[in-house]
Write a protein that holds these residues in place. Structure first.
Motif, PDB file in Angstrom:
ATOM      1  N   LEU A 234       0.797  -1.096   0.135  1.00  0.00           N
ATOM      2  CA  LEU A 234       0.059  -0.291  -0.128  1.00  0.00           C
ATOM      3  C   LEU A 234       0.920   1.570  -0.143  1.00  0.00           C
ATOM      4  O   LEU A 234       1.045   2.194  -0.475  1.00  0.00           O
ATOM      5  CB  LEU A 234      -1.101  -0.087   0.896  1.00  0.00           C
ATOM      6  N   ALA A 235       1.794   1.111   0.456  1.00  0.00           N
ATOM      7  CA  ALA A 235       2.809   2.272   0.544  1.00  0.00           C
ATOM      8  C   ALA A 235       3.422   2.947  -0.685  1.00  0.00           C
ATOM      9  O   ALA A 235       3.264   4.141  -1.099  1.00  0.00           O
ATOM     10  CB  ALA A 235       4.269   2.046   1.866  1.00  0.00           C
ATOM     11  N   MET A 236       4.005   1.810  -0.816  1.00  0.00           N
ATOM     12  CA  MET A 236       4.318   2.398  -2.495  1.00  0.00           C
ATOM     13  C   MET A 236       3.450   2.387  -3.672  1.00  0.00           C
ATOM     14  O   MET A 236       3.963   3.166  -4.253  1.00  0.00           O
ATOM     15  CB  MET A 236       5.042   0.273  -3.385  1.00  0.00           C
ATOM     16  N   GLN A 237       1.954   1.985  -3.320  1.00  0.00           N
ATOM     17  CA  GLN A 237       1.216   1.832  -3.970  1.00  0.00           C
ATOM     18  C   GLN A 237       0.802   3.889  -4.058  1.00  0.00           C
ATOM     19  O   GLN A 237       0.531   4.520  -5.100  1.00  0.00           O
ATOM     20  CB  GLN A 237      -0.178   1.482  -4.054  1.00  0.00           C
ATOM     21  N   TRP A 238       0.982   4.632  -2.887  1.00  0.00           N
ATOM     22  CA  TRP A 238       1.253   5.575  -2.789  1.00  0.00           C
ATOM     23  C   TRP A 238       1.506   6.169  -2.939  1.00  0.00           C
ATOM     24  O   TRP A 238       1.533   7.574  -3.467  1.00  0.00           O
ATOM     25  CB  TRP A 238       1.092   5.820  -0.724  1.00  0.00           C
ATOM     26  N   ILE A 239       3.051   6.186  -2.335  1.00  0.00           N
ATOM     27  CA  ILE A 239       4.516   6.631  -2.874  1.00  0.00           C
ATOM     28  C   ILE A 239       4.143   7.460  -4.830  1.00  0.00           C
ATOM     29  O   ILE A 239       4.600   7.863  -4.962  1.00  0.00           O
ATOM     30  CB  ILE A 239       5.552   5.992  -2.346  1.00  0.00           C
ATOM     31  N   GLY A 240       4.001   6.006  -5.029  1.00  0.00           N
ATOM     32  CA  GLY A 240       3.966   6.097  -6.732  1.00  0.00           C
ATOM     33  C   GLY A 240       2.509   6.889  -6.942  1.00  0.00           C
ATOM     34  O   GLY A 240       2.069   6.488  -9.132  1.00  0.00           O
ATOM     35  N   GLN A 241       2.069   7.376  -7.057  1.00  0.00           N
ATOM     36  CA  GLN A 241       0.225   7.528  -7.213  1.00  0.00           C
ATOM     37  C   GLN A 241       0.815   8.911  -8.261  1.00  0.00           C
ATOM     38  O   GLN A 241      -0.394   8.989  -9.057  1.00  0.00           O
ATOM     39  CB  GLN A 241      -0.972   7.791  -6.096  1.00  0.00           C
ATOM     40  N   VAL A 299       6.485  15.986 -18.592  1.00  0.00           N
ATOM     41  CA  VAL A 299       5.337  15.933 -17.437  1.00  0.00           C
ATOM     42  C   VAL A 299       3.595  15.409 -18.526  1.00  0.00           C
ATOM     43  O   VAL A 299       3.636  14.408 -17.505  1.00  0.00           O
ATOM     44  CB  VAL A 299       4.929  17.243 -16.521  1.00  0.00           C
ATOM     45  N   LEU A 300       4.052  15.393 -19.713  1.00  0.00           N
ATOM     46  CA  LEU A 300       2.922  15.161 -19.903  1.00  0.00           C
ATOM     47  C   LEU A 300       2.573  13.563 -20.605  1.00  0.00           C
ATOM     48  O   LEU A 300       1.666  13.300 -20.164  1.00  0.00           O
ATOM     49  CB  LEU A 300       2.436  16.213 -21.647  1.00  0.00           C
ATOM     50  N   HIS A 301       3.486  13.513 -20.957  1.00  0.00           N
ATOM     51  CA  HIS A 301       5.060  12.104 -21.654  1.00  0.00           C
ATOM     52  C   HIS A 301       4.131  11.229 -20.207  1.00  0.00           C
ATOM     53  O   HIS A 301       3.423  10.220 -20.543  1.00  0.00           O
ATOM     54  CB  HIS A 301       5.930  12.219 -21.640  1.00  0.00           C
ATOM     55  N   LEU A 305       1.563   8.192 -19.631  1.00  0.00           N
ATOM     56  CA  LEU A 305       1.354   6.776 -19.624  1.00  0.00           C
ATOM     57  C   LEU A 305      -0.051   6.142 -18.301  1.00  0.00           C
ATOM     58  O   LEU A 305      -0.033   4.963 -18.490  1.00  0.00           O
ATOM     59  CB  LEU A 305       2.744   6.277 -19.199  1.00  0.00           C
ATOM     60  N   VAL A 306       0.350   7.305 -17.780  1.00  0.00           N
ATOM     61  CA  VAL A 306      -1.013   6.599 -16.630  1.00  0.00           C
ATOM     62  C   VAL A 306      -2.004   6.529 -16.908  1.00  0.00           C
ATOM     63  O   VAL A 306      -2.599   5.216 -17.059  1.00  0.00           O
ATOM     64  CB  VAL A 306      -0.575   7.843 -15.319  1.00  0.00           C
ATOM     65  N   ASP A 307      -2.687   7.270 -18.030  1.00  0.00           N
ATOM     66  CA  ASP A 307      -3.510   7.005 -17.924  1.00  0.00           C
ATOM     67  C   ASP A 307      -3.690   6.142 -19.723  1.00  0.00           C
ATOM     68  O   ASP A 307      -4.378   5.390 -19.769  1.00  0.00           O
ATOM     69  CB  ASP A 307      -3.872   8.318 -19.621  1.00  0.00           C
ATOM     70  N   GLN A 308      -2.881   5.254 -20.203  1.00  0.00           N
ATOM     71  CA  GLN A 308      -2.757   4.138 -20.940  1.00  0.00           C
ATOM     72  C   GLN A 308      -2.483   2.871 -19.888  1.00  0.00           C
ATOM     73  O   GLN A 308      -2.907   1.637 -20.409  1.00  0.00           O
ATOM     74  CB  GLN A 308      -1.548   4.638 -21.827  1.00  0.00           C
ATOM     75  N   GLY A 309      -2.634   3.314 -18.764  1.00  0.00           N
ATOM     76  CA  GLY A 309      -1.997   1.645 -17.744  1.00  0.00           C
ATOM     77  C   GLY A 309      -0.814   1.882 -18.106  1.00  0.00           C
ATOM     78  O   GLY A 309      -0.382  -0.025 -17.585  1.00  0.00           O
ATOM     79  N   ALA A 310       0.635   1.882 -18.074  1.00  0.00           N
ATOM     80  CA  ALA A 310       1.227   2.091 -18.712  1.00  0.00           C
ATOM     81  C   ALA A 310       2.560   1.826 -17.327  1.00  0.00           C
ATOM     82  O   ALA A 310       2.077   2.496 -16.641  1.00  0.00           O
ATOM     83  CB  ALA A 310       2.370   2.323 -19.920  1.00  0.00           C
ATOM     84  N   ASP A 311       2.979   1.545 -16.954  1.00  0.00           N
ATOM     85  CA  ASP A 311       4.095   0.895 -16.769  1.00  0.00           C
ATOM     86  C   ASP A 311       4.858   2.271 -16.940  1.00  0.00           C
ATOM     87  O   ASP A 311       5.487   2.950 -17.830  1.00  0.00           O
ATOM     88  CB  ASP A 311       5.507   0.476 -16.578  1.00  0.00           C
ATOM     89  N   ARG A 313       6.509   4.552 -14.181  1.00  0.00           N
ATOM     90  CA  ARG A 313       7.477   4.883 -13.199  1.00  0.00           C
ATOM     91  C   ARG A 313       9.080   5.530 -13.781  1.00  0.00           C
ATOM     92  O   ARG A 313       9.129   5.899 -12.994  1.00  0.00           O
ATOM     93  CB  ARG A 313       7.987   3.648 -12.307  1.00  0.00           C
ATOM     94  N   GLN A 314       8.908   5.334 -14.736  1.00  0.00           N
ATOM     95  CA  GLN A 314      10.186   5.938 -15.245  1.00  0.00           C
ATOM     96  C   GLN A 314      10.681   6.987 -16.037  1.00  0.00           C
ATOM     97  O   GLN A 314      11.121   7.464 -15.215  1.00  0.00           O
ATOM     98  CB  GLN A 314      11.310   4.535 -16.344  1.00  0.00           C
ATOM     99  N   ALA A 315       9.502   6.955 -16.246  1.00  0.00           N
ATOM    100  CA  ALA A 315       8.997   8.149 -16.520  1.00  0.00           C
ATOM    101  C   ALA A 315       8.474   9.553 -15.752  1.00  0.00           C
ATOM    102  O   ALA A 315       8.868  10.554 -16.433  1.00  0.00           O
ATOM    103  CB  ALA A 315       7.340   8.120 -17.998  1.00  0.00           C
ATOM    104  N   GLN A 316       8.167   8.884 -14.934  1.00  0.00           N
ATOM    105  CA  GLN A 316       8.371  10.107 -13.415  1.00  0.00           C
ATOM    106  C   GLN A 316       9.017  10.208 -12.656  1.00  0.00           C
ATOM    107  O   GLN A 316       8.926  11.540 -12.847  1.00  0.00           O
ATOM    108  CB  GLN A 316       6.637   9.489 -12.658  1.00  0.00           C
ATOM    109  N   SER A 317      10.089   9.275 -12.635  1.00  0.00           N
ATOM    110  CA  SER A 317      11.101  10.008 -11.810  1.00  0.00           C
ATOM    111  C   SER A 317      11.246  10.568 -12.878  1.00  0.00           C
ATOM    112  O   SER A 317      12.575  11.786 -12.229  1.00  0.00           O
ATOM    113  CB  SER A 317      12.406   8.744 -11.986  1.00  0.00           C
ATOM    114  N   ILE A 318      11.985  10.644 -14.095  1.00  0.00           N
ATOM    115  CA  ILE A 318      12.802  11.602 -15.169  1.00  0.00           C
ATOM    116  C   ILE A 318      11.980  13.204 -14.885  1.00  0.00           C
ATOM    117  O   ILE A 318      12.578  13.886 -15.080  1.00  0.00           O
ATOM    118  CB  ILE A 318      13.068  10.723 -16.250  1.00  0.00           C
ATOM    119  N   ALA A 319      10.535  13.038 -14.640  1.00  0.00           N
ATOM    120  CA  ALA A 319       9.814  14.424 -15.048  1.00  0.00           C
ATOM    121  C   ALA A 319      10.545  15.403 -13.780  1.00  0.00           C
ATOM    122  O   ALA A 319      10.489  16.309 -13.285  1.00  0.00           O
ATOM    123  CB  ALA A 319       8.267  13.599 -15.127  1.00  0.00           C
TER     124      ALA A 319
END
Length: 389
Positions: A234-241, A299-301, A305-311, A313-319
């Protein structure tokens, strides 16, 4: 590829832009005055009043599913709206939201915690960080031991957002030390009146985190969120939301700051000419414009990816990494362009300077983002060719 917003997206964005300009920006002088005398920029009642003005126009629970009374707009629109809110330092956020992990509660927990939080009647906080466990969440020491049908929690949490205002917390405690993070950590819903205490932590900015202390706090079994031992998931889901939302808000701040710098450069005259004619100033503006545009698409990319249900995590960390570093460089240039006036409290540039510095620490430091990005590349979870590769 179509980079254009559709008509509905433009209308939603433009409404928020107008709301920020008409309702929030005029509050900036008073917010600054209060903050500089140690008061909150907005009282809870003032925030709720603004939130209900937005609600009257249909803006309530941007990311909250429609079945829970929200708008369910999706990540791209959430990023766009967060950028608009970032154009002011007035501490406003849309109402009608709740932490994503609260949706994992059972029906009784949803009635007691989720729905009142969405309605704005309750305030929550997420408590995992400890004095010895920041980025290394697996190192948490707060413990919970079974006592009959109850759990007894002991420990301390630190740098907890809304910890001073919350009337309940989602606290993570070790319930099986031998199993560690995978199977040994549990999330508990703990009301303040069960006995935990909070203390404000002074910071250089206006973020007002808290230290939470749990001393023999008794929590009933029915307040376990999810399953015993499954709290770390649950914690990881919150952190990556929604890590992309932090640089999204910084994006709006950078746009506003550079607009201020452009206006000042046109009006400030030295040696008979506006400083806008100086190449040194022009290059600072040009570099900032390039970085703002790059951040926008990062940011938009990530949000797409979030909207597409794709992974994502890498894109969010880069942004997150790029946004934190570049926002700090941009606000520094803007302060430099304003010269001595930028360093004074007469202008809000120094206020943004302090606020944006937090972005390089909050919810994953620059160093953790670099570690994540590099490990994903080295382990083959991501490629430098990106999601189109």
């Amino acid at each position: 590829m179509d980079f254009a917003l559709d008509e509905e997206q433009r209308e939603i964005r433009d409404w928020v832009r107008t709301f920020v300009r008409r309702e929030l920006v005029p509050l900036e002088p008073e917010v600054l005055r209060r903050e500089r005398t140690g008061q909150p920029g907005l009282t809870r009642d003032e925030l709720k009043e603004l939130q209900h003005k937005a609600k009257d126009a249909g803006f309530w629970g941007v990311l909250t599913p429609e079945e829970h009374g929200g708008m369910g707009l999706g990540a791209v629109m959430a990023a766009l709206l967060e950028g608009e809110l970032g154009r002011t330092f007035v501490p406003f956020r849309f109402g009608g939201t709740a932490d994503n992990i609260l949706f994992h509660g059972n029906e009784e927990q949803k009635e007691r915690y989720l729905r009142p939080t969405i309605a704005g009647d309750r305030v929550s906080c997420f408590a995992i960080t400890e004095p010895g466990a920041g980025s290394d969440a697996k190192a948490i020491r707060t413990s919970a031991r079974k006592d009959g049908s109850d759990w007894i929690i002991n420990g301390e949490k630190t740098f907890i957002t809304q910890g001073n205002e919350a009337d309940f917390t989602m606290v993570f405690a070790v319930t099986d030390r031998e199993r560690g993070a995978n199977g040994g950590v549990t999330c508990f819903l703990v009301d303040r009146d069960m006995g935990w205490k909070s203390e404000p932590i002074p910071t250089m900015g206006e973020w007002g985190p808290a230290a939470l202390v749990f001393d023999e706090v008794r929590v009933p079994e029915e307040n376990v969120l999810g399953e015993v031992g499954r709290g770390f998931e649950l914690a990881m889901q919150w952190i990556g939301q929604g890590r992309y939302l932090l640089p999204a808000r910084a994006l709006g701040s950078c746009e506003r700051l550079v607009e201020m710098a452009i206006e000042h450069a046109k009006n400030r005259v030295t040696f008979g000419e506006p400083i806008a004619e100086r190449q040194a100033i022009q290059w600072m503006l040009a570099d900032s414009a390039v970085e703002i545009e790059a951040l926008r698409w990062l940011v938009l990319h990530a949000a797409w990816l979030v909207d597409q249900g794709a992974d994502s995590r890498q894109a969010q960390s880069i942004a997150k990494l790029y946004g934190g570093v570049k926002a700090n460089e941009i606000v520094d240039r803007v302060l430099q362009i304003h010269g001595g006036m930028g360093y004074t409290r007469e202008l809000p540039v120094e206020r943004w300077y302090r606020e944006l510095r937090l972005l390089r620490i909050y919810e994953g430091t620059d160093e953790i983002q670099r570690r994540t990005i590099a490990r994903n590349l080295l382990k083959g979870h991501a490629k430098v060719t990106g999601s189109l590769g």
